[in-house]
Design a protein around this motif. Structure first.
Motif, PDB file in Angstrom:
ATOM      1  N   MET A  20       0.833  -1.209   0.000  1.00  0.00           N
ATOM      2  CA  MET A  20       0.000   0.000   0.000  1.00  0.00           C
ATOM      3  C   MET A  20       0.864   1.254   0.000  1.00  0.00           C
ATOM      4  O   MET A  20       0.637   2.188  -0.776  1.00  0.00           O
ATOM      5  N   GLU A  21       1.838   1.273   0.889  1.00  0.00           N
ATOM      6  CA  GLU A  21       2.693   2.458   0.998  1.00  0.00           C
ATOM      7  C   GLU A  21       3.476   2.683  -0.289  1.00  0.00           C
ATOM      8  O   GLU A  21       3.651   3.828  -0.731  1.00  0.00           O
ATOM      9  N   MET A  22       3.933   1.610  -0.907  1.00  0.00           N
ATOM     10  CA  MET A  22       4.669   1.724  -2.165  1.00  0.00           C
ATOM     11  C   MET A  22       3.781   2.309  -3.265  1.00  0.00           C
ATOM     12  O   MET A  22       4.242   3.069  -4.119  1.00  0.00           O
ATOM     13  N   MET A  23       2.473   1.976  -3.233  1.00  0.00           N
ATOM     14  CA  MET A  23       1.547   2.431  -4.272  1.00  0.00           C
ATOM     15  C   MET A  23       0.832   3.729  -3.892  1.00  0.00           C
ATOM     16  O   MET A  23      -0.041   4.196  -4.633  1.00  0.00           O
ATOM     17  N   GLY A  24       1.167   4.302  -2.754  1.00  0.00           N
ATOM     18  CA  GLY A  24       0.582   5.580  -2.365  1.00  0.00           C
ATOM     19  C   GLY A  24      -0.779   5.483  -1.707  1.00  0.00           C
ATOM     20  O   GLY A  24      -1.550   6.449  -1.717  1.00  0.00           O
ATOM     21  N   PHE A  25      -1.101   4.332  -1.118  1.00  0.00           N
ATOM     22  CA  PHE A  25      -2.380   4.144  -0.430  1.00  0.00           C
ATOM     23  C   PHE A  25      -2.187   4.111   1.079  1.00  0.00           C
ATOM     24  O   PHE A  25      -1.095   3.795   1.576  1.00  0.00           O
ATOM     25  N   LYS A  26      -3.277   4.402   1.769  1.00  0.00           N
ATOM     26  CA  LYS A  26      -3.341   4.203   3.215  1.00  0.00           C
ATOM     27  C   LYS A  26      -4.493   3.253   3.507  1.00  0.00           C
ATOM     28  O   LYS A  26      -5.514   3.268   2.806  1.00  0.00           O
ATOM     29  N   PRO A  27      -4.368   2.430   4.546  1.00  0.00           N
ATOM     30  CA  PRO A  27      -5.469   1.506   4.837  1.00  0.00           C
ATOM     31  C   PRO A  27      -6.706   2.244   5.321  1.00  0.00           C
ATOM     32  O   PRO A  27      -6.620   3.307   5.948  1.00  0.00           O
ATOM     33  N   ASN A  28      -7.862   1.672   5.022  1.00  0.00           N
ATOM     34  CA  ASN A  28      -9.125   2.179   5.550  1.00  0.00           C
ATOM     35  C   ASN A  28      -9.169   1.995   7.059  1.00  0.00           C
ATOM     36  O   ASN A  28      -8.501   1.108   7.610  1.00  0.00           O
TER      37      ASN A  28
END
Length: 744
Positions: free
Chosen positions: A142-150
């Protein structure tokens, strides 16, 4: 799209070559052009037969590589892929191949054919979020792809999700009350343990395996008649509830009859192999169907246990994967020595075929206590496995045709996966099972872990659950898949432990709220930055209605049941004889059993189940498609089970609380069906609908009488029919909500 700094053969090049080149320059020697193989290092590097002094690929030198020169040529007569193939390489793919060659054109074994090993747990920026190892891998991506967990889902949604995933049933009101009231840190794990320990857990897990094993209640083909494989289904439920290790679970099914001093339970487990379609028609050629049955067993093993498309090599060498036709028939040889016949008899051949296991009441009272014979003390027979005393020779069949034998072969497995060492393993099904669970086998653990991951998260770490080969999708989280597979294997193939591992993760506990970023950049939820909303399987929809209304008969196991079905469906087909020539509906408690016990006639499967994407069970299926169609809405509006559940539920509510306000009754129903309280806006809308329906039925009480007449369950005589019809309409509407039939 920017090119990767380091181009990897498995993750960047092999997919391109497989899609665009392997059909003509791959494993299938009969379809190979110019004697050129691009699927192996040796084939790609060697001198070209038709172009003197040239090589298809020269590591480090794209300009000297004839393959690269061909894919970049402007001359249509030599450009690859040829114009006639209707295939083209994108500019990005061409640049990718050029960089790969320049970096040394390193070939690697296919990722799925390398035994899984645990890698280091990745470090993450947000080290407070992970609960277990799964979360480290998921969050790192997620962090590599620019996301944060819900954020974590609220407790009501989380309990409903857990209960459906682990038991296939909605939580009871008591379970919901206890969980919402429990503020301790152990509350979530406690309810996970309770659900996994419930008998319904085994039923839920068995549902998946019945698809893999192509379980049905009839033989199939034109003269479709009844068969009694259901004691094997009882065993599968029992095995999951007892937490039988996966290696033993599969070994008994593949070769229970070959174990030393095999017990009746082990013999029963081997019925897995006999769930294929069987003909009873006159005029067929016995050998043709005996071969067809062995082929079915081979394909089920390769797809269900190994996750490969081995069936593609039945008629010719595989066009994309390193499996030859000889490999196929070496694998087929393990199943070719069965004592099973291609045609047993044409008249009253019975509900099982030779070899068969007869189960008596004495067996059920002692060694097979998990079998539910539903009070029937007569013996029941099951088709199981048994070997011939002498080895039946196996041959490669030209084009896969039963009467065209060529080269003789012996039991073996594809070398590209793992060589079958006959000094280490017996050359029979038991040896094959031991080979499948060798620590060096790269597929077995990965494939089952991926099946369970798909069941829980809605999308596999390998999205092509049935295909781990070259045409399958690459794993979204390869290190996570390998870590879980190696852990599952090294921890004794403990299925309950794995299921708990999955649902305990913070990754699993996220809310299913979809943001604009999710929709724009990851609509399939590949990067696991939220929970995935999933349409419930067909059986779960039936179970939810029965459970929430109080109609559910929770009896475990036993013969399949015939619920409500539109008239004439069996009769208008030309298939079926004996007990299956006409549909005879069951009554009383049998009508309210779980969906997994609905009778499956192979030639005419249950229509409502098929509309909601249930497997028709005529072949191994490791995952179901999920669709959303108008026919599904019509089923929900008109299915007698849904209408009867609405009627019974409304009658019980009115009978139990005759003085209650409609608002309170509606909220009670809402809570039971959706496992949460309704919002003020929802309650107001439902109250308004109730008032409209009450007015309509007061003006036409005959319509109310007709509406509540559905179903065979006893009617509540003391309730006002008009009020019941109005409340029934509201509950029927609740069952038809998208949220009701969706796991969120």
């Amino acid at each position: 799209m920017p090119l990767p700094a380091v181009v990897d053969y498995n993750f960047h090049i092999r997919p391109v070559l497989s899609d665009k080149c392997f059909a003509c320059h791959g494993p299938d020697k009969n379809a190979r052009e110019a004697d050129l193989r691009l699927d192996t290092e040796e084939g790609a590097y060697k001198a070209l037969k038709e172009t003197a002094g040239m090589h298809a690929i020269v590591p480090g030198h794209p300009d000297q590589s004839e393959a690269y020169r061909r894919i970049t040529s402007n001359d249509e007569t030599i450009r690859m892929p040829p114009v006639s193939s209707n295939l083209t390489l994108s500019d990005y793919e061409v640049r990718l191949i050029e960089r790969w060659i320049r970096q040394g054109a390193e070939y690697k074994p296919h990722w799925a054919f390398v035994p899984p090993e645990k890698t280091e747990i990745p470090e993450v920026d947000d080290d407070e979020w992970p609960v277990n190892e799964i979360d480290h891998f998921a969050l790192a991506k997620m962090e590599m792809m620019g996301f944060k967990p819900n954020p974590e889902a609220d407790k009501a949604h989380l309990l409903r999700r857990l209960s459906l995933d682990l038991t296939g049933l909605p939580p009871t009101e008591k379970q919901l009350e206890h969980f919402l009231a429990d503020d301790s840190r152990e509350a979530y794990e406690r309810v996970v343990d309770e659900l996994i320990a419930s008998k319904a857990y085994g039923e839920r897990m068995a549902m998946h395996w019945l698809d893999v094993a192509r379980y049905a209640d009839s033989y199939g083909y034109q003269d479709d008649d009844i068969r009694t494989q259901w004691p094997w289904r009882d065993w599968v439920i029992h095995a999951f509830n007892q937490n039988m290790p996966y290696d033993r679970f599969v070994t008994w099914q593949l070769a229970g009859d070959m174990l030393p001093n095999a017990t009746k339970e082990q013999l029963l487990a081997s019925a897995f192999n006999r769930n294929h379609k069987i003909t009873e028609e006159g005029g067929v050629i016995e050998e043709e169907y005996r071969v067809a049955y062995a082929i079915d067993k081979t394909n089920t093993f390769s797809k269900g246990i190994l996750g490969i498309t081995m069936e593609c090599a039945q008629c010719h060498d595989h066009k994309y994967d390193p499996f030859t036709q000889k490999n196929y028939f070496q694998l087929y040889a393990f199943f070719n020595n069965s004592a099973e016949k291609g045609l047993e008899g044409l008249v009253n051949s019975g509900p099982s075929k030779t070899p068969r296991l007869t189960i008596t009441q004495a067996d059920v009272d002692s060694v097979l206590q998990f079998i539910n014979k539903a009070g029937d003390t007569s013996a029941v027979s099951v088709s199981v496995m048994g070997e011939l005393d002498e080895v039946r020779p196996t041959y490669v069949l030209d084009r896969g045709v039963y009467d065209a034998p060529t080269e003789r072969v012996y039991p073996g497995t594809p070398e590209s996966i793992l060589t079958f060492d006959s000094t280490q393993y017996a050359s029979n099904r038991l040896g094959l099972a031991n080979w499948a669970f060798s620590k060096e086998n790269p597929l077995t653990a990965r494939v089952f872990v991926n099946q369970l991951w798909t069941m829980v998260f809605g999308r596999g770490l390998v999205a092509t659950v049935a295909d781990f080969g070259n045409q399958g999708e690459l794993p979204s989280h390869p290190e996570l898949l390998d870590w879980l597979a190696a852990d599952f294997r090294d921890q004794g193939w403990d299925v309950k432990r794995l299921m708990k591992q999955l649902v305990m993760s913070a990754t699993y506990r996220q809310s299913s709220v979809v943001t604009k970023k999710h929709l724009a950049e990851d609509p399939e939820n590949i990067y696991l930055a939220r929970a995935k909303r999933l349409r419930l399987p067909a059986e779960f929809i039936r179970d939810l209605a029965l459970a929430s209304s109080g109609l559910l008969n929770p009896e475990i196991g036993g013969p399949s049941i015939k619920p409500y079905q539109p008239d004439g469906i069996w009769e208008v087909t030309s298939s079926g004889r004996g007990a299956l020539s006409n549909y005879v509906q069951d009554h009383e408690n049998a009508l309210y059993r779980r969906g997994m016990y609905v009778f499956i006639k192979l030639t005419v499967p249950p229509p409502n189940m098929l509309i909601f994407d249930a497997s028709n069970r005529d072949m191994c299926e490791v995952t179901r498609q999920r669709t959303n169609t108008p026919l599904q809405a019509l089923v929900m509006l008109n299915d007698p089970v849904i209408l009867e559940a609405s009627r019974v539920f409304s009658g019980k509510l009115l009978q139990e609380a005759p003085q209650a306000k409609p608002r309170d009754l509606i909220n009670h129903a809402f809570r039971r069906i959706l496992s949460r309280d309704a919002s003020e806006k929802e309650l107001s809308s439902l109250e308004s609908y109730y008032s409209d329906e009450l007015k309509r039925y007061r003006e036409s009480p005959a319509d109310a009488e007709a509406f509540v007449a559905v179903g065979e369950a006893p009617h509540e005589k003391t309730v006002n029919v008009v009020e019941q019809a109005a409340l029934m309409a509201v509950i029927h509407g609740l069952y038809n909500l998208e949220e009701t039939i969706t796991r969120t």
